[in-house]
Structure formats: structure tokens, C-alpha cells
Motif scaffolding. Structure first.
Motif, PDB file in Angstrom:
ATOM      1  N   TYR A 141      -7.709   5.134  -2.713  1.00 64.19           N
ATOM      2  CA  TYR A 141      -7.414   5.333  -1.298  1.00 64.19           C
ATOM      3  C   TYR A 141      -7.894   6.707  -0.861  1.00 64.19           C
ATOM      4  O   TYR A 141      -8.100   7.598  -1.685  1.00 64.19           O
ATOM      5  CB  TYR A 141      -5.907   5.248  -1.035  1.00 64.19           C
ATOM      6  N   SER A 142      -8.015   6.883   0.449  1.00 61.92           N
ATOM      7  CA  SER A 142      -8.258   8.210   1.003  1.00 61.92           C
ATOM      8  C   SER A 142      -7.263   8.460   2.124  1.00 61.92           C
ATOM      9  O   SER A 142      -6.890   7.546   2.865  1.00 61.92           O
ATOM     10  CB  SER A 142      -9.689   8.345   1.541  1.00 61.92           C
ATOM     11  N   CYS A 143      -6.813   9.705   2.217  1.00 60.49           N
ATOM     12  CA  CYS A 143      -5.873  10.091   3.259  1.00 60.49           C
ATOM     13  C   CYS A 143      -6.620  10.179   4.594  1.00 60.49           C
ATOM     14  O   CYS A 143      -7.651  10.840   4.684  1.00 60.49           O
ATOM     15  CB  CYS A 143      -5.217  11.426   2.924  1.00 60.49           C
ATOM     16  N   PRO A 144      -6.113   9.541   5.658  1.00 60.78           N
ATOM     17  CA  PRO A 144      -6.831   9.542   6.933  1.00 60.78           C
ATOM     18  C   PRO A 144      -6.639  10.811   7.758  1.00 60.78           C
ATOM     19  O   PRO A 144      -7.311  10.989   8.776  1.00 60.78           O
ATOM     20  CB  PRO A 144      -6.217   8.338   7.663  1.00 60.78           C
ATOM     21  N   ASP A 175       0.857  -1.186   0.000  1.00 60.20           N
ATOM     22  CA  ASP A 175       0.000   0.000   0.000  1.00 60.20           C
ATOM     23  C   ASP A 175       0.894   1.237   0.000  1.00 60.20           C
ATOM     24  O   ASP A 175       2.019   1.198   0.522  1.00 60.20           O
ATOM     25  CB  ASP A 175      -0.893   0.024   1.245  1.00 60.20           C
ATOM     26  N   GLN A 229      -7.701  14.509   3.905  1.00 61.12           N
ATOM     27  CA  GLN A 229      -8.878  13.713   3.526  1.00 61.12           C
ATOM     28  C   GLN A 229      -9.064  13.547   2.020  1.00 61.12           C
ATOM     29  O   GLN A 229     -10.121  13.110   1.558  1.00 61.12           O
ATOM     30  CB  GLN A 229     -10.159  14.311   4.142  1.00 61.12           C
ATOM     31  N   SER A 260      -1.177   5.689   6.609  1.00 55.58           N
ATOM     32  CA  SER A 260      -1.703   4.367   6.273  1.00 55.58           C
ATOM     33  C   SER A 260      -3.073   4.610   5.647  1.00 55.58           C
ATOM     34  O   SER A 260      -4.091   4.687   6.358  1.00 55.58           O
ATOM     35  CB  SER A 260      -1.819   3.488   7.515  1.00 55.58           C
ATOM     36  N   PRO A 261      -3.134   4.779   4.334  1.00 54.99           N
ATOM     37  CA  PRO A 261      -4.378   5.215   3.698  1.00 54.99           C
ATOM     38  C   PRO A 261      -5.466   4.151   3.756  1.00 54.99           C
ATOM     39  O   PRO A 261      -5.201   2.948   3.874  1.00 54.99           O
ATOM     40  CB  PRO A 261      -3.954   5.482   2.253  1.00 54.99           C
ATOM     41  N   SER A 262      -6.701   4.604   3.671  1.00 49.66           N
ATOM     42  CA  SER A 262      -7.859   3.717   3.701  1.00 49.66           C
ATOM     43  C   SER A 262      -8.219   3.303   2.278  1.00 49.66           C
ATOM     44  O   SER A 262      -8.330   4.142   1.383  1.00 49.66           O
ATOM     45  CB  SER A 262      -9.053   4.420   4.349  1.00 49.66           C
ATOM     46  N   ASN A 263      -8.407   2.003   2.066  1.00 44.13           N
ATOM     47  CA  ASN A 263      -8.805   1.464   0.772  1.00 44.13           C
ATOM     48  C   ASN A 263     -10.315   1.626   0.626  1.00 44.13           C
ATOM     49  O   ASN A 263     -11.087   1.085   1.417  1.00 44.13           O
ATOM     50  CB  ASN A 263      -8.406  -0.016   0.698  1.00 44.13           C
ATOM     51  N   ILE A 264     -10.746   2.378  -0.381  1.00 47.67           N
ATOM     52  CA  ILE A 264     -12.184   2.629  -0.531  1.00 47.67           C
ATOM     53  C   ILE A 264     -12.740   2.168  -1.886  1.00 47.67           C
ATOM     54  O   ILE A 264     -13.884   2.441  -2.219  1.00 47.67           O
ATOM     55  CB  ILE A 264     -12.510   4.123  -0.332  1.00 47.67           C
TER      56      ILE A 264
END
Length: 226
Positions: free
Chosen positions: A52-55, A16, A60, A28-32
């Protein structure tokens, strides 16, 4: 090894992203979401895309990481079926230019920022030309600062001649001359300094700016504390 499911198929990929391409913080980006592009005209095989989205609350932003089956990436990153190639969109990092240099040469800072952005988008064939242009604006504005009566002549002079005639500080002259040599290679068909590249040009440009900044700060404090 990370694995992702797209419809009924499962794919492995090497890693990732660990940096947001917008805010440039380690995350640690979120998989969307995800997508697979399978076309015969793709260079190096299919392309796996993961959204991905930046946490970080301050960012964001969403971004797309593209993974390739290209053999070059497989050699460099032996784990996984797909290998991280890039993350887009990407926002360039604003160069850290001292206020004194911005005041001396606003165009230098502007060209430097655009050249850095080009390099960030892997446009290495044009980024070097931009850094060479930034050097010329910096040197000519510095020369006109030191010799205001010669401003008209300085604007028309070739960069090399301007350095030799108007840069009296030995460190500025030495670093600027070498930056100009490599900068010229970035704009010419045949390179004279084959062992030097864009990274060396950036170092010499940074050194040139640092020596000029030393002069400007010295002038400032001598003027303020007579």
C-alpha cells in the motif's frame, strides 16, 4: 469483503488497513501491489502481502500489510480467507513529554521513546523493562533536583529506597512506588502482581510524571512571580 487477484488466483481478505504505520493518520491507502508466500514452514498457513501507499501528501510512504490464515486470527475476524496481522515498516509515535520533564531528565524521555517503540513492534517482553528503566531515571533526576547535595548517594540507591527517602510528595511517592512494583515484575521470573500488566505500568508512570510536572510548574511560577 475485499478480494485481490494474484496471477490467476483470487483471494479474499478481511479488511484494508485504516491507519498508516508511518504517519499514524487514519487513511484509505492505495493498493499498489501484492504477493503470496506459500511455504510449508510458515506458521498458520500461507501469507498474503499487499503493498500500500499512504495517500497523504505529507507522508506518501509505502508499506506492506501481511495477512495470515492462522486460526487465531480467523476466530477474532471471521470474515475473509486471510486476516490482517501487521503493517511494516512501522514508525513509533514520539511520546508527548512536557518540556519541563525533558529538561529535568533527558534520559527519561529518551528511554521512554525507545520503550514505546519496542511496544509498537510488539516486543512486549522487553518493553516493560524499558518503562521500568524510564521510571528510575525520572525518579532519580527528580530526587537530585530536590536534593542536589545528595546527588552522589541518590545515583547509587535502589529505586525503592530512593522513592521512600527522597519523594516527599504523597502522590509522587504513591504512584512511583506502585509503578516500581509492577516494573520489577517485568524484569523478574515470578510476578507478584499477576493481575497487573504493562498497561498498568504505563498508567502509573504517566501519573508519576504528571505529579512531578505539577511540582515543577508550581516551582516555576512561584519563582517567576515572587
Amino acid at each position: 469483503m475485499p478480494r485481490i487477484q494474484i496471477f490467476e488466483q483470487s483471494f479474499t481478505y478481511d479488511r484494508d488497513p485504516d491507519e498508516c504505520p508511518i504517519c499514524h493518520h487514519g487513511v484509505s491507502p492505495s493498493n499498489i501491489g501484492s504477493n503470496l508466500i506459500s511455504r510449508s514452514d510458515l506458521d498458520g498457513g500461507n501469507t498474503l502481502q499487499i503493498l500500500y501507499s499512504c495517500p497523504r501528501n505529507e507522508c506518501q510512504w509505502a508499506f506492506i500489510a501481511s495477512y495470515t490464515q492462522n486460526r487465531d486470527y480467523r476466530t477474532r475476524y471471521p470474515q475473509g480467507d486471510y486476516y490482517l496481522r501487521n503493517c511494516l515498516p512501522r514508525k513509533s509515535v514520539e511520546p508527548d513529554t512536557a518540556d519541563e520533564l525533558k529538561e529535568l531528565s533527558p534520559s527519561y524521555h529518551k528511554v521512554l521513546a525507545q520503550s514505546s517503540a519496542a511496544e509498537g513492534f510488539q516486543l512486549d517482553q522487553i518493553a516493560g523493562c524499558g518503562f521500568r528503566k524510564a521510571l528510575e531515571f525520572l525518579i532519580k533526576d527528580y530526587a537530585m533536583h530536590k536534593h542536589p547535595d545528595d546527588a552522589s548517594a541518590i545515583k547509587k540507591k535502589m529505586l525503592g529506597a530512593c522513592i521512600n527517602e527522597y519523594c516527599s510528595d504523597a502522590n509522587v511517592k504513591a504512584c512511583a512506588s506502585r509503578a516500581a512494583w509492577i516494573g520489577n515484575d517485568e524484569t523478574h521470573y515470578v510476578r507478584k502482581w499477576e493481575e497487573k500488566d504493562l498497561s498498568d505500568l504505563k498508567v502509573l508512570l504517566r501519573l508519576t510524571a504528571a505529579w512531578i510536572l505539577n511540582e515543577l510548574l508550581t516551582e516555576k511560577y512561584l519563582r517567576e512571580m515572587e
